[in-house]
Design an enzyme around this catalytic site. Sequence first.
Site, PDB file in Angstrom:
ATOM      1  N   ASN A 361     -20.592  39.887  41.718  1.00 53.39           N
ATOM      2  CA  ASN A 361     -21.612  39.048  41.083  1.00 53.39           C
ATOM      3  C   ASN A 361     -22.978  39.311  41.706  1.00 53.39           C
ATOM      4  O   ASN A 361     -23.129  39.321  42.921  1.00 53.39           O
ATOM      5  CB  ASN A 361     -21.265  37.566  41.270  1.00 53.39           C
ATOM      6  N   GLU A 394     -18.618  46.713  46.888  1.00 50.36           N
ATOM      7  CA  GLU A 394     -19.358  45.685  46.158  1.00 50.36           C
ATOM      8  C   GLU A 394     -20.865  45.907  46.249  1.00 50.36           C
ATOM      9  O   GLU A 394     -21.602  45.567  45.317  1.00 50.36           O
ATOM     10  CB  GLU A 394     -18.984  44.292  46.673  1.00 50.36           C
ATOM     11  N   HIS A 397     -22.043  48.298  43.577  1.00 48.62           N
ATOM     12  CA  HIS A 397     -22.156  47.647  42.272  1.00 48.62           C
ATOM     13  C   HIS A 397     -23.517  46.991  42.047  1.00 48.62           C
ATOM     14  O   HIS A 397     -23.913  46.784  40.891  1.00 48.62           O
ATOM     15  CB  HIS A 397     -21.075  46.578  42.117  1.00 48.62           C
TER      16      HIS A 397
END
Length: 957
Positions: A361, A394, A397
């Site tokens: 996220n 992560e 990303h």
Amino acid sequence: MNFAEREGSKRYCIQTKHVAILCAVVVGVGLIVGLAVGLTRSCDSSGDGGPGTAPAPSHLPSSTASPSGPPAQDQDICPASEDESGQWKNFRLPDFVNPVHYDLHVKPLLEEDTYTGTVSISINLSAPTRYLWLHLRETRITRLPELKRPSGDQVQVRRCFEYKKQEYVVVEAEEELTPSSGDGLYLLTMEFAGWLNGSLVGFYRTTYTENGQVKSIVATDHEPTDARKSFPCFDEPNKKATYTISITHPKEYGALSNMPVAKEESVDDKWTRTTFEKSVPMSTYLVCFAVHQFDSVKRISNSGKPLTIYVQPEQKHTAEYAANITKSVFDYFEEYFAMNYSLPKLDKIAIPDFGTGAMENWGLITYRETNLLYDPKESASSNQQRVATVVAHELVHQWFGNIVTMDWWEDLWLNEGFASFFEFLGVNHAETDWQMRDQMLLEDVLPVQEDDSLMSSHPIIVTVTTPDEITSVFDGISYSKGSSILRMLEDWIKPENFQKGCQMYLEKYQFKNAKTSDFWAALEEASRLPVKEVMDTWTRQMGYPVLNVNGVKNITQKRFLLDPRANPSQPPSDLGYTWNIPVKWTEDNITSSVLFNRSEKEGITLNSSNPSGNAFLKINPDHIGFYRVNYEVATWDSIATALSLNHKTFSSADRASLIDDAFALARAQLLDYKVALNLTKYLKREENFLPWQRVISAVTYIISMFEDDKELYPMIEEYFQGQVKPIADSLGWNDAGDHVTKLLRSSVLGFACKMGDREALNNASSLFEQWLNGTVSLPVNLRLLVYRYGMQNSGNEISWNYTLEQYQKTSLAQEKEKLLYGLASVKNVTLLSRYLDLLKDTNLIKTQDVFTVIRYISYNSYGKNMAWNWIQLNWDYLVNRYTLNNRNLGRIVTIAEPFNTELQLWQMESFFAKYPQAGAGEKPREQVLETVKNNIEWLKQHRNTIREWFFNLLESG
């Protein structure tokens, strides 16, 4: 998303038609037979301990029990309808409706396990319509939606309804909505309510214990199609929009979201409303918010961005390593990509019960605790590496996936393949002595080559038309094959051109969506090479080639399949299962390369730099290309001789590659197993991590096939005991050495125990007994070995109960995971049966860990059939708890991959026939059936050859 712990959910029960009674009887008989086989071993499996009683599990409030009922609301505001008169019957959203901005407010009611919310969506309309439809699942609309024109005038809403087949809520206006003009936007406002329990996807609550007090945290997990469970939204990755998010929460809690806090307002004496800054354009699956009572650990990046980790107060010290690695890798990626991170801050939070490994996220990355928290006094080197790689994954990303997002899920690899590749580069920068570039072979390249050699594999770019299909492509092909071909591509076009192409791609498509062809175009511009023509052959068809070397220099290509009976032209491919291959080779320490064009049907001849033309050409050095190489038998024999004389003639990566290729080729009947086994004769002198890891993998398959073969299995054990003993004795049962040495020690000592080495097993048992008596603190890198093999070798009910107590007492998730493995290793079917029953106790075994435990039990020879039978008997329970959209449920059937009898195959086919709806598990079912059929044939074809090799070896002394 990190997939390595390999794990969206729909909370509904699937009604299935049962097959004929005969089929049910077959499965029932199979279960009885399987349990009986296990029970025959129970007589001698209790050890020498006396009777004991399992400790009562701690009774904490369950945070993920099935919801007892919906939140209080009018269930008929948007009733379910089967109206298929409009385009909402299509799986994809229409192009003419696009969200521009969401104002989203939620209020979690922790004690009631529910939440309420309001969303106002600004919408651009490019064609006339009376209907607007967007995604919604399980969450309910509590008030008739409101719709305003760009002018601000109210539009009367005739009705709304849910079209559950495609997970839509449809809003019908009384009059036609005309296209937006200029900056004018429609505004759709919806009030909704949902559950916080019963799932690990959407918006959910879980618990943890602090100073003996049970506390709650609520957080979201939305990828790939679960934002629609949290709030009504246009839940497709190319429907990017900005967000202003606000949360009303209890005053004693804090709130986090993608963006920094803009303001906090007191609502009353119990509630605070936290509003966050407006976001950049982002996809729905990246929206995140959490309400917590955690502490934080902070670092500042070189560019001045705050990097904060939120963690339970009692575990604050375990976030220090992740904070350090975050800063190092974050700074590296900002420099490598030549693009600053796009948001004002980056937060991370460790969620106590989390269904995936981690989730990227934007601005608020969520993690499973095992992947973020590391205690140097209690965690192993493998845990440290796991934290580093997941953190790096992560972080990648934040550029590949967040700044530039794939247009549709068929190009998922643009997110996950890239993150899986760059994670190694990031960690390699931060931890320079970990050999991470080489470890890519062990973690991605060689394991996924096994998956991709099945007929049930799929192309990297694959059509997906349901949420289940979307979920299912979060697999090894998207992640590891994606990473592997990027590794090959970087080497072919040169690292500096690859880096430049990545920078150009990110710059051109920032805050937008892109397709694979867009990335190829950027690399072509950077390298001036035909990237698309070459790489389409690797992404638009499944599988990969084996290069057959004829003589010394002539090579041809052919699709590599593990099943020699399979039709290599199926399923049909426009590319005919031929590849444009960047071929690389070394000769007398000189490296050369050539592009093997798929149009060259007769093969190619490699140019030799040696005047005699007879020097050995080592093709595919360090296994840089995503293909296998098969030499003539005489050449393989020469390689075996060279390894025996001086194995360091080849690099450690080459030794791992040669061993892996040889055993894969033998398994596919392209090479005699005797030739492959000859390569292992040198292993007494092998001291490197890479080759040993691949040997262990290759041998594990063989021993899993012969586990019940009373003649052959002891011969295999004896031989490999001898091969591993020198390195096992050299390293010893201590915790000395650098990072890679510690990884090597864990591997070879574990292999020695697996092969039944009495000294190794006695050492494990001795340390286990000392741990039970409280006389020793186990070295962190030996703990898993001791828990597993100490329990296996000398465990009984008393020691099992003690281990369960320690599992309940420890707060470190990585230690809990090791203890779960130890509990699964006991050779006592009564205790294993009790363990399986405990999987339904949500206060004891976390929802995230259930499938992990089942898999651990399946690794136990006493538990293999029990685990499979438990899955069959409890399938309805598992579906109701996790739903068919859960990728971990879908994949759990792969525990049957070692099966190798017609009866086991029959039982599997009967079970799948009884429950034909596989959800996200369709591909895993295909794969496990194919694998078991291959195993059955493998035994027929290879037992005698393998027996003869071991027999002759032992005869000759």
